[in-house]
Scaffold this active site. Structure first.
Site, PDB file in Angstrom:
ATOM      1  N   LYS A 162       0.743  -1.336   0.289  1.00 20.32           N
ATOM      2  CA  LYS A 162      -0.074  -0.033   0.030  1.00 20.32           C
ATOM      3  C   LYS A 162       1.104   1.350   0.020  1.00 20.32           C
ATOM      4  O   LYS A 162       1.245   1.718   1.169  1.00 20.32           O
ATOM      5  CB  LYS A 162      -1.091   0.134   1.430  1.00 20.32           C
ATOM      6  N   GLY A 202      -4.534   3.742  -2.261  1.00 18.61           N
ATOM      7  CA  GLY A 202      -5.812   3.547  -1.361  1.00 18.61           C
ATOM      8  C   GLY A 202      -5.998   4.360  -0.008  1.00 18.61           C
ATOM      9  O   GLY A 202      -4.153   4.460  -0.047  1.00 18.61           O
ATOM     10  N   GLY A 226      -4.476   5.950   3.809  1.00 21.11           N
ATOM     11  CA  GLY A 226      -4.017   5.699   4.809  1.00 21.11           C
ATOM     12  C   GLY A 226      -4.973   4.438   6.393  1.00 21.11           C
ATOM     13  O   GLY A 226      -5.294   3.652   6.099  1.00 21.11           O
ATOM     14  N   GLU A 271       9.595   1.890  11.327  1.00 16.73           N
ATOM     15  CA  GLU A 271      11.093   3.049  10.199  1.00 16.73           C
ATOM     16  C   GLU A 271       9.885   4.233  10.592  1.00 16.73           C
ATOM     17  O   GLU A 271       9.240   4.531   9.786  1.00 16.73           O
ATOM     18  CB  GLU A 271      11.400   3.122   9.143  1.00 16.73           C
ATOM     19  N   CYS A 316      14.018  11.664   7.341  1.00 18.83           N
ATOM     20  CA  CYS A 316      13.655  11.442   8.093  1.00 18.83           C
ATOM     21  C   CYS A 316      14.900  11.486   8.878  1.00 18.83           C
ATOM     22  O   CYS A 316      15.395  11.156   9.616  1.00 18.83           O
ATOM     23  CB  CYS A 316      12.937  10.241   8.732  1.00 18.83           C
ATOM     24  N   GLU A 342       9.725  16.633  14.735  1.00 19.15           N
ATOM     25  CA  GLU A 342      10.486  16.748  12.997  1.00 19.15           C
ATOM     26  C   GLU A 342       9.849  17.141  12.546  1.00 19.15           C
ATOM     27  O   GLU A 342       8.111  17.726  12.224  1.00 19.15           O
ATOM     28  CB  GLU A 342      10.057  15.002  13.057  1.00 19.15           C
TER      29      GLU A 342
END
Length: 462
Positions: free
Chosen positions: A170, A201, A203, A245, A279, A369
């Site tokens: 996905k 699609g 989430g 992650e 990230c 972040e």
């Protein structure tokens, strides 16, 4: 852009079960460039059923044959690198050169590394009077982000296939077109039907259905820490394994003996890369008090050069989020030395490359972040103070240390609470494990450590 109007399930493109679609927008000009189906729980169920049906045969396939399919996939991705780069540039906004050198090239290297590992990894070993078998964990749900869309797909799908697992992917709704290209590449590489399946699609709909599905044995997710917690809770209720992650707030520690100009310039480039949407970006630059003002001047000058060189952020929501953090930094007392919250262009989701000085660890921009081209520069008194600051967030994904002598940098890096540290600008290594400490995630990707995430252990006693 070309877009399929169905899902890739059991080796073919099938119509979606629902009527809804997702519009794909080019963030540079805000124009719709494609539409893909918004998958439903029924689509997810069909894909998982196909993966379960294909699992026994693929798990029993010799590692050498799995390696051959992955090598073929590597070659198809390499042959289609220009189309991949153009697609990522269109749906993510990345400058074409960066898309060519990173978004298209790195997945080829990663796929190739797993072609080799599938053929050479020790799936069986003797331990005393036991034989230990490493076996595929089963059906994998791979839920991937938009910031490095093809790399993150390959970093999950390639080791899963090498291990003998089957997969339902996905992808992120902002960048589904390159995922469709990947499905075409898998098909062209001769991967058997059902071994890889794609459901596009949203989430909360398709992603949630996939994480909850009883036919899924492992959920591998890359994205925000907040969503990672939700997926971990969902999978944990069913005692499924997860590989997560997640976010980062990485420290770039410049020790007094380092080449200051080089460390600052490389550090700024790292933060601005991919429009700050990385990230593992070194978003906190730590500089000794005696060199602080010189570093601030160097960083401001370096950031100014990126004004016309970086692309937009991915969408309007992300643009507003990043600009909000810049405004918060100013409100909390940080000194703005480059950039600011104003949009540099009338069209597109652009953010001005921004540098803050006089940032303290308590400030929001030093703890959360941002995921945009924003650098915070913090002052430290001595090495112990630098270590306290570097380790002083809930994250632990990556980082960097610069010093005149490599041994000095390594000694400091060993005390950092983070999963990966670059020493004096160390190069990316697709075989090195990547993953985080603390709230940056669970598990590792890339190399042999990434492969073992998709294996389970059985011992036979004699």
């Amino acid at each position: 852009m070309k877009a399929h109007d169905g899902m890739y399930i059991d080796g073919e493109w099938r119509p979606a079960t629902g009527p809804d679609v997702i519009e794909v927008v080019n963030p540079a000009d805000e124009q719709v460039i494609g539409r893909v189906p918004a998958g439903t729980a029924e689509d997810v169920d069909l894909a998982v059923r196909a993966a379960r049906a294909a699992l026994p045969a693929w798990a029993a396939t010799a590692p050498a044959e799995r390696a051959a399919r992955l090598a073929a996939l590597r070659d198809v991705l390499a042959a289609r690198k220009d189309e991949i780069a153009e697609t990522v540039t269109a749906e993510l906004g990345s400058p074409l050169k960066f898309s060519q050198n990173v978004h298209a090239a790195v997945p080829v290297a990663v796929a190739g590394s797993y072609a080799e590992l599938a053929a050479t990894h020790p799936f069986e070993e003797k331990v005393g009077n036991s034989t230990v078998h490493l076996e595929p964990i089963g059906v994998v749900a791979a839920i991937t982000p938009w910031n490095y869309p093809l790399h993150q797909i390959v970093a999950k799908v390639a080791p899963a296939l090498a291990a003998g697992c089957t997969v339902v992917l996905k992808p992120a709704e902002d960048t589904p077109l390159v995922a469709q290209l990947f499905a075409e590449a898998v098909h062209e590489a001769g991967v058997p039907a059902g071994v890889f399946n794609l459901v596009t699609g949203l989430g909360p709909v398709a992603g949630q259905a996939l994480a909850e599905h009883p036919g899924v044995d492992l959920v591998s997710f890359t994205g925000s820490t907040a969503v990672g917690r939700q997926i971990g809770a969902t999978a944990g209720a069913a005692l499924k394994k997860v590989a997560l992650e997640l976010g980062g707030k990485s420290a770039n520690v410049i020790l007094p003996s380092a080449d200051l100009a080089k460390a600052v310039n490389v550090g700024v480039a790292n933060v601005m890369s991919n429009s700050g949407q990385t990230c593992s970006a070194w978003t906190r630059m730590l500089v000794h008090r005696d060199q602080y003002e010189e570093a601030v001047e160097l960083a401001a000058a370096a950031a100014a050069k990126y004004g016309e060189r970086i692309g937009p952020v991915v969408n309007a929501k992300q643009q507003a989020r990043v600009r909000g953090y810049i405004e918060k930094g100013v409100a909390e007392g940080a000194r703005l030395v480059a950039g600011g919250p104003e949009s540099p262009r009338e069209q597109g989701y652009f953010v001005t490359p921004t540098v803050f000085a006089d940032v303290t660890s308590e400030m929001t921009i030093a703890q959360e972040e941002i995921f945009g081209p924003v650098l915070s520069i913090l002052r430290y008194e001595d090495e112990e103070d630098a270590l306290r600051i570097a380790n002083g967030t809930v994250y632990g994904l990556a980082g960097a240390v610069w010093a005149g002598e490599e041994a000095e940098a390594v000694a400091f890096a060993r005390r950092m609470d983070t999963g990966q540290v670059d020493i004096n600008g160390g190069r990316f290594n697709p075989l090195a494990p990547f993953g985080g400490y603390k709230q940056s995630g669970v598990g590792r990707e890339l190399g042999s450590h990434g492969l073992t995430e998709y294996l389970q252990t059985k011992s036979l006693q004699f």
